[in-house]
Design a protein around this motif. Structure first.
Motif, mmCIF file in Angstrom:
data_model
loop_
_atom_site.group_PDB
_atom_site.id
_atom_site.type_symbol
_atom_site.label_atom_id
_atom_site.label_comp_id
_atom_site.label_asym_id
_atom_site.label_seq_id
_atom_site.Cartn_x
_atom_site.Cartn_y
_atom_site.Cartn_z
ATOM 1 N N ALA A 1 29.047 2.149 51.515
ATOM 2 C CA ALA A 1 28.344 0.872 51.385
ATOM 3 C C ALA A 1 28.469 0.377 49.947
ATOM 4 C CB ALA A 1 26.869 1.051 51.753
ATOM 5 N N VAL A 2 28.786 -0.899 49.791
ATOM 6 C CA VAL A 2 29.114 -1.455 48.477
ATOM 7 C C VAL A 2 28.170 -2.590 48.101
ATOM 8 C CG1 VAL A 2 30.914 -2.681 47.165
ATOM 9 C CG2 VAL A 2 31.549 -0.808 48.705
ATOM 10 N N ASN A 3 27.763 -2.618 46.847
ATOM 11 C CA ASN A 3 27.014 -3.746 46.305
ATOM 12 C C ASN A 3 27.993 -4.884 46.003
ATOM 13 O OD1 ASN A 3 26.104 -5.318 43.736
ATOM 14 N ND2 ASN A 3 24.209 -4.449 44.502
ATOM 15 N N HIS A 4 27.723 -6.041 46.553
ATOM 16 C CA HIS A 4 28.610 -7.202 46.442
ATOM 17 C C HIS A 4 28.885 -7.586 44.983
ATOM 18 C CE1 HIS A 4 30.238 -11.139 47.751
ATOM 19 N NE2 HIS A 4 29.576 -11.637 46.732
ATOM 20 N N CYS A 5 27.848 -7.563 44.164
ATOM 21 C CA CYS A 5 27.985 -7.982 42.762
ATOM 22 C C CYS A 5 28.880 -7.011 41.992
ATOM 23 C CB CYS A 5 26.610 -8.052 42.096
ATOM 24 S SG CYS A 5 25.378 -8.946 43.069
ATOM 25 N N ILE A 6 28.671 -5.727 42.209
ATOM 26 C CA ILE A 6 29.482 -4.723 41.520
ATOM 27 C C ILE A 6 30.933 -4.800 41.976
ATOM 28 C CG2 ILE A 6 29.883 -2.218 41.402
ATOM 29 C CD1 ILE A 6 26.890 -1.904 40.971
ATOM 30 N N ALA A 7 31.150 -5.175 43.238
ATOM 31 C CA ALA A 7 32.519 -5.352 43.719
ATOM 32 C C ALA A 7 33.223 -6.468 42.953
ATOM 33 C CB ALA A 7 32.508 -5.656 45.217
ATOM 34 N N HIS A 8 32.515 -7.571 42.715
ATOM 35 C CA HIS A 8 33.089 -8.659 41.912
ATOM 36 C C HIS A 8 33.478 -8.154 40.519
ATOM 37 C CE1 HIS A 8 33.030 -12.428 44.099
ATOM 38 N NE2 HIS A 8 31.786 -12.213 44.528
ATOM 39 N N ILE A 9 32.585 -7.390 39.910
ATOM 40 C CA ILE A 9 32.829 -6.899 38.548
ATOM 41 C C ILE A 9 34.043 -5.975 38.514
ATOM 42 C CG2 ILE A 9 31.904 -5.474 36.681
ATOM 43 C CD1 ILE A 9 29.086 -6.450 37.569
ATOM 44 N N GLU A 10 34.089 -5.012 39.414
ATOM 45 C CA GLU A 10 35.177 -4.032 39.402
ATOM 46 C C GLU A 10 36.522 -4.673 39.747
ATOM 47 O OE1 GLU A 10 35.025 -1.309 38.014
ATOM 48 O OE2 GLU A 10 32.857 -1.088 37.859
ATOM 49 N N MET A 11 36.504 -5.663 40.614
ATOM 50 C CA MET A 11 37.750 -6.369 40.925
ATOM 51 C C MET A 11 38.209 -7.171 39.714
ATOM 52 S SD MET A 11 39.770 -6.360 43.429
ATOM 53 C CE MET A 11 41.310 -7.141 43.870
ATOM 54 N N GLY A 12 37.271 -7.820 39.042
ATOM 55 C CA GLY A 12 37.615 -8.576 37.840
ATOM 56 C C GLY A 12 38.207 -7.691 36.763
ATOM 57 N N ASN B 1 24.273 2.942 29.819
ATOM 58 C CA ASN B 1 23.589 4.131 30.332
ATOM 59 C C ASN B 1 23.685 4.306 31.847
ATOM 60 O OD1 ASN B 1 22.813 5.119 27.875
ATOM 61 N ND2 ASN B 1 20.787 4.174 27.915
ATOM 62 N N GLY B 2 24.895 4.274 32.374
ATOM 63 C CA GLY B 2 25.099 4.602 33.772
ATOM 64 C C GLY B 2 24.777 3.528 34.778
ATOM 65 N N ARG B 3 24.501 2.305 34.311
ATOM 66 C CA ARG B 3 24.220 1.198 35.232
ATOM 67 C C ARG B 3 24.806 -0.089 34.664
ATOM 68 N NH1 ARG B 3 20.078 2.586 39.612
ATOM 69 N NH2 ARG B 3 19.890 4.800 39.197
ATOM 70 N N TYR B 4 25.025 -1.046 35.548
ATOM 71 C CA TYR B 4 25.273 -2.413 35.111
ATOM 72 C C TYR B 4 23.908 -3.078 34.943
ATOM 73 C CZ TYR B 4 30.328 -2.259 35.816
ATOM 74 O OH TYR B 4 31.675 -1.968 35.718
ATOM 75 N N ARG B 5 23.569 -3.393 33.693
ATOM 76 C CA ARG B 5 22.244 -3.939 33.383
ATOM 77 C C ARG B 5 22.271 -5.463 33.390
ATOM 78 N NH1 ARG B 5 19.209 0.809 33.707
ATOM 79 N NH2 ARG B 5 20.515 2.484 32.860
ATOM 80 N N ILE B 6 21.203 -6.057 33.918
ATOM 81 C CA ILE B 6 21.091 -7.514 33.968
ATOM 82 C C ILE B 6 20.363 -7.996 32.710
ATOM 83 C CG2 ILE B 6 20.171 -9.478 35.247
ATOM 84 C CD1 ILE B 6 20.386 -7.692 37.771
ATOM 85 N N PHE B 7 21.086 -8.682 31.846
ATOM 86 C CA PHE B 7 20.515 -9.188 30.596
ATOM 87 C C PHE B 7 19.814 -10.522 30.808
ATOM 88 C CE2 PHE B 7 22.923 -5.834 28.929
ATOM 89 C CZ PHE B 7 22.614 -5.648 27.592
ATOM 90 N N GLU C 1 20.616 -1.498 40.685
ATOM 91 C CA GLU C 1 20.132 -0.401 41.529
ATOM 92 C C GLU C 1 21.190 0.674 41.740
ATOM 93 O OE1 GLU C 1 18.348 -1.536 45.265
ATOM 94 O OE2 GLU C 1 17.524 -3.363 44.403
ATOM 95 N N VAL C 2 22.434 0.371 41.424
ATOM 96 C CA VAL C 2 23.544 1.265 41.774
ATOM 97 C C VAL C 2 23.939 2.149 40.594
ATOM 98 C CG1 VAL C 2 25.928 1.364 42.612
ATOM 99 C CG2 VAL C 2 24.403 -0.489 43.374
ATOM 100 N N PRO C 3 23.939 3.482 40.743
ATOM 101 C CA PRO C 3 24.453 4.357 39.685
ATOM 102 C C PRO C 3 25.958 4.138 39.513
ATOM 103 C CG PRO C 3 23.166 5.592 41.317
ATOM 104 C CD PRO C 3 23.411 4.242 41.894
ATOM 105 N N VAL C 4 26.365 3.857 38.288
ATOM 106 C CA VAL C 4 27.783 3.588 38.009
ATOM 107 C C VAL C 4 28.330 4.805 37.283
ATOM 108 C CG1 VAL C 4 29.404 1.997 36.897
ATOM 109 C CG2 VAL C 4 27.292 1.114 37.915
#
Length: 335
Positions: A106-117, A143-149, A328-331
């Motif tokens: 199962a994939v987080n949509h936002c993280i998929a955009h980031i990793e594809m970019g 620190n192991g996550r994509y943080r929302i600034f 929410e996703v551990p990276v």
């Protein structure tokens, strides 16, 4: 070597893509287009996805020259997104998992955009502006996550543009935002619109209400043309995004900016962000419509990274979450 099959269906675009060790083998997509002046409803979008998914899967396998037995893992968008279309795609993935005896991620949509970019542009550790129909976030890894600034405190930038396109009765083909962008190129007069930045966050609902209430009167009196108003809403909104992205860069000491999400295709946004980046001695990274618009390959790419790090989803837990936060996703694939 991992061959991942990715399914994306969080909004009006259904995409199925295959990634083999960072190489895109196939990435077909089908878009539900609603009538002019209307948005896309969950039930209609869901029906489109149900009608198209079998055909699109066949096309993807044919283009990639892969057979079901070649696939190592099935990846799907868990969220965020619209409930009904997300659910339909998840059901198909659960069914294929049992038919083909394949694991699920199962994939987080936002993280998929980031990793594809990052895959397409080669960006290493960027400050990310994620802008789409349903999301507006400024993100950086820490620190192991994509943080929302920073993020929108109400509606997303793409939603704001789409709803203004309805006011002007613009076509939804290929997308309302694209048609606003083309009209804005011919605008000459800047209308005074609310500019709402609150710390690291932005707000678009007040701006949208302001321009919606005045558009008919402005057009009747000839104060502004539709092209002027498209130009004005773009310039105002994008200036807000560039300001908050620059502030995030100063906090992260980043020298890279990556724009992802459907609105990230906008050439004017890219130009404005590029100017800011150059002034800071930074580099702008962006992709074209093949990868910034929702697609299956981005789900396959993020799914590959999760799969390689042992993040599997049991069939019984391959559900959806409409509100699935980026942080929410551990990276754990970034050192």
């Amino acid at each position: 070597m991992v061959i991942a099959l990715g399914f994306e269906g969080s909004a009006n675009k259904l995409g199925i893509g295959i990634i083999k060790d960072g190489q895109v083998l196939a990435n077909p997509r089908s878009t539900y287009i609603s009538p002019p002046g209307q948005g896309f409803l969950p039930r209609d979008t869901d029906k489109h996805h149900q009608n198209k998914i079998h055909e699109l899967l066949g096309k993807c396998l044919e283009e990639s020259q892969c057979k079901p037995e070649d696939i190592d893992v099935l990846c799907y968008t868990k969220g965020p997104g619209m409930g009904a279309p997300l659910q339909s795609v998840a059901i198909v993935v659960r069914t294929l998992s049992q038919l083909w005896n394949k694991p699920i991620v199962a994939v987080n949509h936002c993280i998929a955009h980031i990793e594809m970019g990052k895959l397409i542009t080669g960006a290493k550790n960027p400050t990310i502006l994620y802008v789409s129909g349903g999301n507006t976030q400024i993100i950086a890894y820490s620190n192991g996550r994509y943080r929302i600034f920073g993020e929108t405190i109400d509606i997303a930038v793409g939603n704001c543009l789409d709803r203004f396109a309805r006011v002007l009765k613009l076509s939804n083909d290929p997308s309302p935002g694209y048609n606003i962008e083309q009209m804005a190129k011919h605008g000459k007069k800047l209308a005074p619109l609310p500019y709402v930045v609150k710390g690291m966050d932005v707000s678009f609902s007040g701006l949208l209400s302001f321009i919606e209430e005045r558009t008919d009167n402005w057009l009747k009196k000839g104060e502004y043309t539709p092209e002027d108003l498209c130009f004005s809403i773009q310039e105002t909104i994008f200036a807000m995004l560039v300001e908050t992205t620059e502030r995030a860069m100063s906090n992260t000491t980043s020298k890279e900016v990556l724009i992802v999400g459907g609105v990230g295709c906008n050439e004017r946004l890219q130009k404005m962000m590029s100017g800011m980046a150059q002034e800071r001695g930074a580099t702008l990274y962006a992709t074209d419509e093949r990868y910034c618009i929702d697609n299956g390959a981005m789900i396959a790419q993020a799914g590959t990274l999760l799969f390689q790090n042992g993040h599997l989803t049991p069939v019984s837990e391959a559900t959806i979450t409409q509100r699935f936060r980026t942080d929410e996703v551990p990276v754990d694939w970034i050192e």
